[in-house]
Design a protein around this motif. Sequence first.
Motif, PDB file in Angstrom:
ATOM      1  N   GLY A   1       0.803  -1.219   0.000  1.00 49.53           N
ATOM      2  CA  GLY A   1       0.000   0.000   0.000  1.00 49.53           C
ATOM      3  C   GLY A   1       0.835   1.269   0.000  1.00 49.53           C
ATOM      4  O   GLY A   1       2.057   1.246  -0.094  1.00 49.53           O
ATOM      5  N   GLU A   2       0.125   2.385   0.100  1.00 47.59           N
ATOM      6  CA  GLU A   2       0.752   3.712   0.112  1.00 47.59           C
ATOM      7  C   GLU A   2       0.262   4.476   1.322  1.00 47.59           C
ATOM      8  O   GLU A   2      -0.913   4.371   1.683  1.00 47.59           O
ATOM      9  CB  GLU A   2       0.423   4.468  -1.171  1.00 47.59           C
ATOM     10  CG  GLU A   2       1.070   5.846  -1.263  1.00 47.59           C
ATOM     11  CD  GLU A   2       0.782   6.542  -2.588  1.00 47.59           C
ATOM     12  OE1 GLU A   2       1.421   6.194  -3.588  1.00 47.59           O
ATOM     13  OE2 GLU A   2      -0.098   7.429  -2.594  1.00 47.59           O
ATOM     14  N   VAL A   3       1.152   5.216   1.961  1.00 45.53           N
ATOM     15  CA  VAL A   3       0.767   6.011   3.129  1.00 45.53           C
ATOM     16  C   VAL A   3       1.268   7.440   2.950  1.00 45.53           C
ATOM     17  O   VAL A   3       2.190   7.703   2.189  1.00 45.53           O
ATOM     18  CB  VAL A   3       1.353   5.424   4.436  1.00 45.53           C
ATOM     19  CG1 VAL A   3       0.804   4.038   4.703  1.00 45.53           C
ATOM     20  CG2 VAL A   3       2.878   5.411   4.401  1.00 45.53           C
ATOM     21  N   GLU A   4       0.624   8.350   3.665  1.00 55.15           N
ATOM     22  CA  GLU A   4       1.087   9.736   3.736  1.00 55.15           C
ATOM     23  C   GLU A   4       1.451  10.007   5.187  1.00 55.15           C
ATOM     24  O   GLU A   4       0.652   9.742   6.084  1.00 55.15           O
ATOM     25  CB  GLU A   4       0.006  10.703   3.265  1.00 55.15           C
ATOM     26  CG  GLU A   4       0.466  12.153   3.226  1.00 55.15           C
ATOM     27  CD  GLU A   4      -0.558  13.072   2.571  1.00 55.15           C
ATOM     28  OE1 GLU A   4      -0.580  14.263   2.911  1.00 55.15           O
ATOM     29  OE2 GLU A   4      -1.320  12.576   1.721  1.00 55.15           O
ATOM     30  N   SER A   5       2.673  10.482   5.395  1.00 63.42           N
ATOM     31  CA  SER A   5       3.156  10.640   6.760  1.00 63.42           C
ATOM     32  C   SER A   5       3.924  11.946   6.921  1.00 63.42           C
ATOM     33  O   SER A   5       4.556  12.429   5.983  1.00 63.42           O
ATOM     34  CB  SER A   5       4.055   9.459   7.138  1.00 63.42           C
ATOM     35  OG  SER A   5       4.659   9.648   8.397  1.00 63.42           O
ATOM     36  N   ASN A   6       3.884  12.493   8.138  1.00 64.46           N
ATOM     37  CA  ASN A   6       4.660  13.680   8.483  1.00 64.46           C
ATOM     38  C   ASN A   6       5.846  13.340   9.380  1.00 64.46           C
ATOM     39  O   ASN A   6       6.503  14.230   9.906  1.00 64.46           O
ATOM     40  CB  ASN A   6       3.762  14.708   9.200  1.00 64.46           C
ATOM     41  CG  ASN A   6       2.633  15.205   8.316  1.00 64.46           C
ATOM     42  OD1 ASN A   6       2.787  15.306   7.103  1.00 64.46           O
ATOM     43  ND2 ASN A   6       1.493  15.505   8.919  1.00 64.46           N
ATOM     44  N   ASP A   7       6.121  12.040   9.566  1.00 65.90           N
ATOM     45  CA  ASP A   7       7.188  11.631  10.479  1.00 65.90           C
ATOM     46  C   ASP A   7       8.555  12.146  10.027  1.00 65.90           C
ATOM     47  O   ASP A   7       9.375  12.550  10.851  1.00 65.90           O
ATOM     48  CB  ASP A   7       7.253  10.102  10.592  1.00 65.90           C
ATOM     49  CG  ASP A   7       6.039   9.532  11.303  1.00 65.90           C
ATOM     50  OD1 ASP A   7       5.361  10.297  12.020  1.00 65.90           O
ATOM     51  OD2 ASP A   7       5.753   8.329  11.144  1.00 65.90           O
ATOM     52  N   ILE A   8       8.821  12.119   8.735  1.00 65.81           N
ATOM     53  CA  ILE A   8      10.118  12.536   8.197  1.00 65.81           C
ATOM     54  C   ILE A   8      10.036  13.936   7.613  1.00 65.81           C
ATOM     55  O   ILE A   8      10.894  14.781   7.844  1.00 65.81           O
ATOM     56  CB  ILE A   8      10.609  11.546   7.124  1.00 65.81           C
ATOM     57  CG1 ILE A   8      10.671  10.127   7.713  1.00 65.81           C
ATOM     58  CG2 ILE A   8      11.953  11.961   6.568  1.00 65.81           C
ATOM     59  CD1 ILE A   8      11.642   9.957   8.857  1.00 65.81           C
ATOM     60  N   ALA A   9       9.013  14.191   6.829  1.00 67.41           N
ATOM     61  CA  ALA A   9       8.793  15.509   6.225  1.00 67.41           C
ATOM     62  C   ALA A   9       7.292  15.728   6.082  1.00 67.41           C
ATOM     63  O   ALA A   9       6.512  14.777   6.014  1.00 67.41           O
ATOM     64  CB  ALA A   9       9.494  15.610   4.872  1.00 67.41           C
ATOM     65  N   GLU A  10       6.904  16.979   6.005  1.00 71.51           N
ATOM     66  CA  GLU A  10       5.482  17.332   5.994  1.00 71.51           C
ATOM     67  C   GLU A  10       4.785  16.841   4.716  1.00 71.51           C
ATOM     68  O   GLU A  10       5.214  17.142   3.609  1.00 71.51           O
ATOM     69  CB  GLU A  10       5.333  18.854   6.096  1.00 71.51           C
ATOM     70  CG  GLU A  10       3.907  19.333   6.275  1.00 71.51           C
ATOM     71  CD  GLU A  10       3.360  19.055   7.667  1.00 71.51           C
ATOM     72  OE1 GLU A  10       2.122  18.999   7.796  1.00 71.51           O
ATOM     73  OE2 GLU A  10       4.167  18.897   8.599  1.00 71.51           O
ATOM     74  N   GLY A  11       3.718  16.057   4.900  1.00 72.88           N
ATOM     75  CA  GLY A  11       2.849  15.676   3.799  1.00 72.88           C
ATOM     76  C   GLY A  11       3.491  14.832   2.713  1.00 72.88           C
ATOM     77  O   GLY A  11       3.088  14.911   1.557  1.00 72.88           O
ATOM     78  N   ARG A  12       4.475  13.998   3.049  1.00 71.07           N
ATOM     79  CA  ARG A  12       5.142  13.171   2.034  1.00 71.07           C
ATOM     80  C   ARG A  12       4.388  11.855   1.861  1.00 71.07           C
ATOM     81  O   ARG A  12       3.755  11.343   2.776  1.00 71.07           O
ATOM     82  CB  ARG A  12       6.585  12.885   2.435  1.00 71.07           C
ATOM     83  CG  ARG A  12       7.403  14.127   2.693  1.00 71.07           C
ATOM     84  CD  ARG A  12       7.748  14.847   1.432  1.00 71.07           C
ATOM     85  NE  ARG A  12       8.838  14.229   0.710  1.00 71.07           N
ATOM     86  CZ  ARG A  12       9.508  14.809  -0.277  1.00 71.07           C
ATOM     87  NH1 ARG A  12       9.158  16.021  -0.675  1.00 71.07           N
ATOM     88  NH2 ARG A  12      10.506  14.206  -0.876  1.00 71.07           N
ATOM     89  N   LYS A  13       4.481  11.305   0.646  1.00 68.71           N
ATOM     90  CA  LYS A  13       3.829  10.032   0.349  1.00 68.71           C
ATOM     91  C   LYS A  13       4.880   8.942   0.160  1.00 68.71           C
ATOM     92  O   LYS A  13       5.958   9.191  -0.383  1.00 68.71           O
ATOM     93  CB  LYS A  13       2.962  10.157  -0.898  1.00 68.71           C
ATOM     94  CG  LYS A  13       1.741  11.052  -0.701  1.00 68.71           C
ATOM     95  CD  LYS A  13       0.844  11.077  -1.934  1.00 68.71           C
ATOM     96  CE  LYS A  13      -0.373  11.951  -1.704  1.00 68.71           C
ATOM     97  NZ  LYS A  13      -1.270  11.990  -2.896  1.00 68.71           N
TER      98      LYS A  13
END
Length: 215
Positions: free
Chosen positions: A76-88
């Motif tokens: 799957g694909e996720v969008e996360s702010n853990d590393i950078a804002e709004g990255r997929k």
Amino acid sequence: MKRNRIFAGLLALALVLGLGLAACSKDDTQDVTPPVQTGDANKDPQPQPSPTLTEEECKTLVDEKLPEGYTSKAAGEVESNDIAEGRKYKVFDVMGADGKKAGAVAVDVESGDRYNYGEAGKLGEYSDFPLYNPSSDAVCDWNGVFQNGGLSVELMQADTTSFEFEFSDDTAGVARVKGNTASYNDGALTFTYQDDGSIEIGGSLKELAGTYTPA
């Protein structure tokens, strides 16, 4: 009668001059058609979307780092702010030859950077991935001047696969990189990048061996 003829002549001359001026005026005038504008000239052009990696391209980036016998499959694909804002990120489960899950890797679809994808769905550094091997997976900056007593060596990295080196005794060459290690001339010199930023140098050229620290 003579006065009438003079008046008629002056009238004819005025008519000729008038026609001449009209003709000159027409010849000197450019027929300029204004350019046709479409849309709003003051409106900024629409930004083009950044190119993104395909799922297959991301899978290749994962597989090229896996030890022999391990495979990956898309999760799957996720969008996360853990590393950078709004990255997929594209996520891939990694399995061993026995079919058991050994971990998961997330790939930034824009930069291609790899990250560990934890069980709780949190992204971390790739070095946290259970199968991470610094001798093959580490990315080191092989640049700078390092010293060991009276000896020094300058490292100049050309690309991710090699760097040039030159010792203070004029020994020089190009070392091939693999993770946090590098080798020159079939092991005549070996370089190992340490966690503290020093370089451990070994090999058959024992007079150059030792621990070199940043100058």
